[in-house]
Scaffold this motif. Structure first.
Motif, PDB file in Angstrom:
ATOM      1  N   LYS A 289       0.819  -1.231   0.000  1.00 53.38           N
ATOM      2  CA  LYS A 289       0.000   0.000   0.000  1.00 53.38           C
ATOM      3  C   LYS A 289       0.844   1.268   0.000  1.00 53.38           C
ATOM      4  O   LYS A 289       0.454   2.277  -0.572  1.00 53.38           O
ATOM      5  CB  LYS A 289      -0.960  -0.004   1.199  1.00 53.38           C
ATOM      6  N   LYS A 290       2.003   1.209   0.641  1.00 46.88           N
ATOM      7  CA  LYS A 290       2.910   2.378   0.673  1.00 46.88           C
ATOM      8  C   LYS A 290       3.352   2.786  -0.729  1.00 46.88           C
ATOM      9  O   LYS A 290       3.766   3.921  -0.956  1.00 46.88           O
ATOM     10  CB  LYS A 290       4.145   2.059   1.517  1.00 46.88           C
ATOM     11  N   LEU A 291       3.312   1.827  -1.663  1.00 47.73           N
ATOM     12  CA  LEU A 291       3.800   2.096  -3.022  1.00 47.73           C
ATOM     13  C   LEU A 291       2.672   2.335  -4.023  1.00 47.73           C
ATOM     14  O   LEU A 291       2.933   2.459  -5.221  1.00 47.73           O
ATOM     15  CB  LEU A 291       4.672   0.922  -3.492  1.00 47.73           C
ATOM     16  N   TYR A 292       1.418   2.387  -3.567  1.00 47.76           N
ATOM     17  CA  TYR A 292       0.307   2.641  -4.489  1.00 47.76           C
ATOM     18  C   TYR A 292       0.555   3.927  -5.285  1.00 47.76           C
ATOM     19  O   TYR A 292       0.925   4.957  -4.715  1.00 47.76           O
ATOM     20  CB  TYR A 292      -1.018   2.775  -3.712  1.00 47.76           C
ATOM     21  N   ASP A 293       0.406   3.840  -6.599  1.00 46.86           N
ATOM     22  CA  ASP A 293       0.511   4.992  -7.522  1.00 46.86           C
ATOM     23  C   ASP A 293       1.919   5.582  -7.608  1.00 46.86           C
ATOM     24  O   ASP A 293       2.072   6.731  -8.019  1.00 46.86           O
ATOM     25  CB  ASP A 293      -0.463   6.120  -7.117  1.00 46.86           C
ATOM     26  N   LYS A 294       2.961   4.826  -7.236  1.00 48.63           N
ATOM     27  CA  LYS A 294       4.302   5.424  -7.164  1.00 48.63           C
ATOM     28  C   LYS A 294       5.335   4.830  -8.116  1.00 48.63           C
ATOM     29  O   LYS A 294       6.448   5.334  -8.226  1.00 48.63           O
ATOM     30  CB  LYS A 294       4.837   5.331  -5.731  1.00 48.63           C
ATOM     31  N   ALA A 295       4.994   3.755  -8.814  1.00 48.34           N
ATOM     32  CA  ALA A 295       6.006   3.072  -9.642  1.00 48.34           C
ATOM     33  C   ALA A 295       5.827   3.365 -11.124  1.00 48.34           C
ATOM     34  O   ALA A 295       4.716   3.345 -11.649  1.00 48.34           O
ATOM     35  CB  ALA A 295       5.943   1.567  -9.407  1.00 48.34           C
ATOM     36  N   ASP A 296       6.953   3.643 -11.802  1.00 46.07           N
ATOM     37  CA  ASP A 296       6.919   3.804 -13.267  1.00 46.07           C
ATOM     38  C   ASP A 296       6.683   2.459 -13.944  1.00 46.07           C
ATOM     39  O   ASP A 296       6.004   2.379 -14.976  1.00 46.07           O
ATOM     40  CB  ASP A 296       8.261   4.368 -13.766  1.00 46.07           C
ATOM     41  N   ARG A 297       7.266   1.418 -13.358  1.00 49.55           N
ATOM     42  CA  ARG A 297       7.131   0.071 -13.913  1.00 49.55           C
ATOM     43  C   ARG A 297       6.970  -0.932 -12.766  1.00 49.55           C
ATOM     44  O   ARG A 297       7.618  -0.798 -11.721  1.00 49.55           O
ATOM     45  CB  ARG A 297       8.382  -0.334 -14.719  1.00 49.55           C
ATOM     46  N   VAL A 298       6.113  -1.927 -12.985  1.00 50.01           N
ATOM     47  CA  VAL A 298       5.957  -3.022 -12.021  1.00 50.01           C
ATOM     48  C   VAL A 298       6.053  -4.342 -12.776  1.00 50.01           C
ATOM     49  O   VAL A 298       5.388  -4.528 -13.793  1.00 50.01           O
ATOM     50  CB  VAL A 298       4.607  -2.941 -11.265  1.00 50.01           C
ATOM     51  N   LEU A 299       6.900  -5.225 -12.273  1.00 44.52           N
ATOM     52  CA  LEU A 299       6.979  -6.578 -12.818  1.00 44.52           C
ATOM     53  C   LEU A 299       6.319  -7.538 -11.834  1.00 44.52           C
ATOM     54  O   LEU A 299       6.690  -7.576 -10.658  1.00 44.52           O
ATOM     55  CB  LEU A 299       8.442  -6.996 -13.037  1.00 44.52           C
ATOM     56  N   MET A 342       0.281  -0.409  -7.573  1.00 47.16           N
ATOM     57  CA  MET A 342       1.543   0.314  -7.392  1.00 47.16           C
ATOM     58  C   MET A 342       1.922   1.108  -8.637  1.00 47.16           C
ATOM     59  O   MET A 342       2.763   2.003  -8.579  1.00 47.16           O
ATOM     60  CB  MET A 342       2.663  -0.668  -7.043  1.00 47.16           C
ATOM     61  N   VAL A 343       1.314   0.786  -9.782  1.00 44.67           N
ATOM     62  CA  VAL A 343       1.645   1.469 -11.046  1.00 44.67           C
ATOM     63  C   VAL A 343       1.012   2.861 -11.055  1.00 44.67           C
ATOM     64  O   VAL A 343      -0.179   3.011 -10.786  1.00 44.67           O
ATOM     65  CB  VAL A 343       1.119   0.664 -12.260  1.00 44.67           C
ATOM     66  N   LYS A 344       1.807   3.878 -11.371  1.00 47.63           N
ATOM     67  CA  LYS A 344       1.230   5.223 -11.437  1.00 47.63           C
ATOM     68  C   LYS A 344       0.596   5.465 -12.804  1.00 47.63           C
ATOM     69  O   LYS A 344       0.827   4.691 -13.759  1.00 47.63           O
ATOM     70  CB  LYS A 344       2.281   6.267 -11.115  1.00 47.63           C
ATOM     71  N   VAL A 345      -0.204   6.497 -12.907  1.00 51.56           N
ATOM     72  CA  VAL A 345      -0.866   6.820 -14.184  1.00 51.56           C
ATOM     73  C   VAL A 345       0.201   7.024 -15.263  1.00 51.56           C
ATOM     74  O   VAL A 345       1.193   7.734 -15.055  1.00 51.56           O
ATOM     75  CB  VAL A 345      -1.741   8.084 -14.040  1.00 51.56           C
ATOM     76  N   GLY A 346       0.022   6.350 -16.400  1.00 56.15           N
ATOM     77  CA  GLY A 346       1.006   6.410 -17.480  1.00 56.15           C
ATOM     78  C   GLY A 346       2.104   5.378 -17.343  1.00 56.15           C
ATOM     79  O   GLY A 346       2.903   5.182 -18.264  1.00 56.15           O
ATOM     80  N   GLY A 347       2.127   4.694 -16.203  1.00 56.87           N
ATOM     81  CA  GLY A 347       3.141   3.659 -15.969  1.00 56.87           C
ATOM     82  C   GLY A 347       2.737   2.331 -16.595  1.00 56.87           C
ATOM     83  O   GLY A 347       1.622   2.178 -17.108  1.00 56.87           O
TER      84      GLY A 347
END
Length: 404
Positions: A289-299, A342-347
């Motif tokens: 949850k701490k990383l919601y909407d914060k990553a450019d890429r998620v694998l 965790m993926v941000k908009v556009g990520g």
């Protein structure tokens, strides 16, 4: 080929541990190879390859030998005799081989080779699920390919060297490698060799990683400076590849529910010279949850049946159960629903498995996209890698982009 008693005894001991005690074949073989320091490369290769061979063809050999589990040592010697006879190896005059019916073995092999579940040595349920999901013709080709011995493929660590330099360095050690045209960082060994004992490995110039597995990090479209989350990092094979593609710039958060795997990743990262990796244990939902909407890429290299990697894990055919596949499909969807946030908009997000079953792959992506969370994503592309077409492991990967 002449059979040596001490090597054959090692194989029988290994098979006892794998078949009767449920030990993992790779761990057992690692232990077996430490038994005798006098063994040369050929001796070690015989023990490893023979053990894997009999594990791979367990059902076929047991059927020909007319033995049933649990196998006692006499049963295992009978299966060994089947293996040797089918390989054209002359059986020595040992008590274990007395009365071996050579002609009957060959006749039974010809007879059973007409039935796929015996010919390819797989459980009934696995044959049924493969046929149902891939169709009869494709499944026949795929399971035949998954029963071949896997090639040894290296992934060059571009943080420390180049393909050309590594090829030259290994050539000087009498280890010959070929470039693979569609795999930018791969070298394939022409013959099997113990690459882990080389200075090049100890210096972090390469990792052993199947060619199909190398496609996943490339699929993620990472760039230096990004924040990337490897959500099911394990011991970090793909994490390390991502680090090299990012040229050590930016941040990689490597997550897993198993702390010991992340410790192994730390060790490997140090050897690789990868400095932008931060391991985080998933010990509660807060970590995600701490990383919601914060990553450019998620694998999301999701847990799966592993049916695409049977070439290197043949004992999985006997350990895997159909109930596990039903259970893991629920887990895959839960992970997609939660970790995708965790993926941000556009990520972008890559969902990957080392399975060849559509129910673990494209069907999971379709189900996700039809959900409330998945409605925020679009499928950019996917890649279904089948072993009989690629010559390497079976894999699946889908690239999704968050639009809102």
């Amino acid at each position: 080929m002449r059979l040596h008693r001490n090597l054959c005894f090692s194989v029988i001991d290994g098979l006892t541990l794998i078949f009767n005690e449920g030990k993992y074949a790779d761990k057992v073989i690692q232990q077996l190879l430490k038994r005798d320091k006098r063994w040369g490369a050929r001796d070690r290769a015989f023990v490893a390859e023979t053990t894997y061979d009999i594990v791979r063809w367990k059902r076929l050999y047991a059927e020909i030998a007319e033995v049933k589990e649990p196998f006692d040592r006499d049963n295992l010697w009978r299966m060994f005799a089947v293996w040797a006879t089918l390989k054209g190896i002359k059986l020595p005059d040992w008590k274990y081989f007395e009365g071996t019916p050579l002609r009957k073995i060959k006749g039974r092999f010809d007879e059973l080779s007409k039935i796929r579940k015996f010919k390819e040595s797989i459980p009934d349920w696995m044959d049924e699920i493969g046929r149902k999901e891939l169709g009869d013709a494709v499944w026949s080709k795929e399971i035949a390919a998954l029963n071949q011995q896997a090639d040894v493929v290296l992934r060059v660590n571009t943080l420390k060297t180049t393909k050309e330099k590594l090829q030259t360095e290994l050539f000087d050690l009498d280890i010959e490698c070929d470039f693979l045209p569609d795999y930018p960082n791969a070298l394939k060994l022409k013959e099997r060799a113990n690459v882990f004992s080389t200075e090049a490995f100890k210096n972090g110039f390469f990792e052993v990683q199947d060619a199909s597995s190398q496609l996943v990090a490339e699929f993620l479209n990472v760039e230096p400076g990004m924040r990337v989350v490897d959500a099911c990092a394990g011991a970090g094979g793909k994490t390390l590849h991502i680090a090299s593609l990012m040229e050590n710039k930016g941040q990689i958060i490597a997550m897993d529910i198993y702390d010991n795997k992340l410790h192994e990743l730390k060790r490997r990262a140090k050897r690789n010279g990868a400095h932008n990796i931060e391991p985080r244990v998933i010990d509660s939902t807060k970590v995600i949850k701490k990383l919601y909407d914060k990553a450019d890429r998620v694998l999301i290299d999701a847990p799966c049946s592993g049916l695409g990697v049977l070439r290197r894990n043949p004992d999985a055919k006997w350990k895997l159960q159909p109930e596990f596949i039903d259970k893991i499909k629920k887990t895959q969807q839960e992970i997609l629903q939660q970790y995708s946030r965790m993926v941000k908009v556009g990520g972008q997000l890559v969902y990957a498995t080392c399975s060849v079953l559509p129910s673990e792959n494209q069907e999971q992506v379709e189900k996700f996209l039809a959900s409330e969370v998945g409605a925020n994503f679009t499928l950019k592309k996917d890649n279904k890698v089948l072993s009989h077409k690629s010559g390497y492991d079976g894999f699946y990967m889908a690239l999704l982009e968050r639009k809102s």
